[in-house]
Scaffold this motif. Structure first.
Motif, PDB file in Angstrom:
ATOM      1  N   ILE A  49       0.839  -1.202   0.000  1.00  0.00           N
ATOM      2  CA  ILE A  49       0.000   0.000   0.000  1.00  0.00           C
ATOM      3  C   ILE A  49       0.872   1.250   0.000  1.00  0.00           C
ATOM      4  CG2 ILE A  49      -1.650   1.324   1.378  1.00  0.00           C
ATOM      5  CD1 ILE A  49      -2.780  -1.461   2.277  1.00  0.00           C
ATOM      6  N   LEU A  50       1.902   1.265   0.852  1.00  0.00           N
ATOM      7  CA  LEU A  50       2.775   2.431   0.979  1.00  0.00           C
ATOM      8  C   LEU A  50       3.521   2.741  -0.320  1.00  0.00           C
ATOM      9  CD1 LEU A  50       3.824   4.521   3.044  1.00  0.00           C
ATOM     10  CD2 LEU A  50       5.677   2.914   3.568  1.00  0.00           C
ATOM     11  N   GLU A  51       4.010   1.706  -0.986  1.00  0.00           N
ATOM     12  CA  GLU A  51       4.783   1.890  -2.218  1.00  0.00           C
ATOM     13  C   GLU A  51       3.907   1.941  -3.466  1.00  0.00           C
ATOM     14  OE1 GLU A  51       7.538  -1.365  -2.212  1.00  0.00           O
ATOM     15  OE2 GLU A  51       8.951  -0.302  -0.903  1.00  0.00           O
ATOM     16  N   GLY A  52       2.646   1.604  -3.340  1.00  0.00           N
ATOM     17  CA  GLY A  52       1.775   1.575  -4.507  1.00  0.00           C
ATOM     18  C   GLY A  52       2.085   0.404  -5.422  1.00  0.00           C
ATOM     19  N   ALA A  53       2.625  -0.650  -4.844  1.00  0.00           N
ATOM     20  CA  ALA A  53       2.964  -1.843  -5.626  1.00  0.00           C
ATOM     21  C   ALA A  53       1.713  -2.696  -5.807  1.00  0.00           C
ATOM     22  CB  ALA A  53       4.042  -2.643  -4.904  1.00  0.00           C
TER      23      ALA A  53
END
Length: 160
Positions: free
Chosen positions: A66-70
């Motif tokens: 979620i944090l990296e948008g992966a």
């Protein structure tokens, strides 16, 4: 750790590692950024295999996705695999010298990077150069510092 005592130290170090993972770095150093979250997770899996393992890796991986948008599951799968390997190897790794441990960390982070690269290639956004393995090298070089810092925190706060 009786009834969760000290778990806040594990959570705080994983959150700190997540912050380090997304801090901006100069373009020339992007490929050299250590995999901070994976390093911290490996440490806790080796230090507290009865408390930190695949479940913590799953939750951490979802957060990193979620944090990296992966792609949802990329870091989750990669971190779960290295947590499983770390927990399986913890008794042997504890006996190794510092630089032998760094070699194991290189292999574990390399596996993490290969899994992430594989998922990115499935998406069509992966790199065609072997530069994606450089974080494994930098992570292995940072292992002595991470080990010393986290061991000190664990002893200071009596996390067992």
């Amino acid at each position: 750790m009786e009834s969760g005592q000290g778990y806040w130290v594990v959570i705080a170090t994983l959150l700190s590692a997540a912050v380090l993972a997304v801090l901006p770095v100069p373009h020339a150093l992007v490929w050299w950024r250590p995999e901070w979250v994976a390093l911290v997770l490996v440490y806790w899996c080796i230090a507290l295999p009865h408390r930190v393992g695949v479940v913590v890796a799953l939750l951490t991986g979802i957060g990193m996705d979620i944090l990296e948008g992966a792609v949802l599951g990329q870091n989750t799968f990669a971190l779960s695999v290295i947590a499983l390997l770390s927990v399986g190897l913890y008794q042997r790794v504890r006996l190794f010298s510092l630089w032998q441990q760094a070699g194991i960390v290189f292999v574990l982070i390399g596996i993490h990077q290969l899994i992430c690269q594989w998922v990115q290639n499935l998406e069509g956004v992966g790199t065609q150069q072997p530069l994606f393995l450089l974080p494994a090298l930098s992570s292995a070089l940072f292992w002595p510092l991470v080990l010393s810092l986290l061991r000190g925190l664990r002893r200071h706060y009596r996390v067992a």
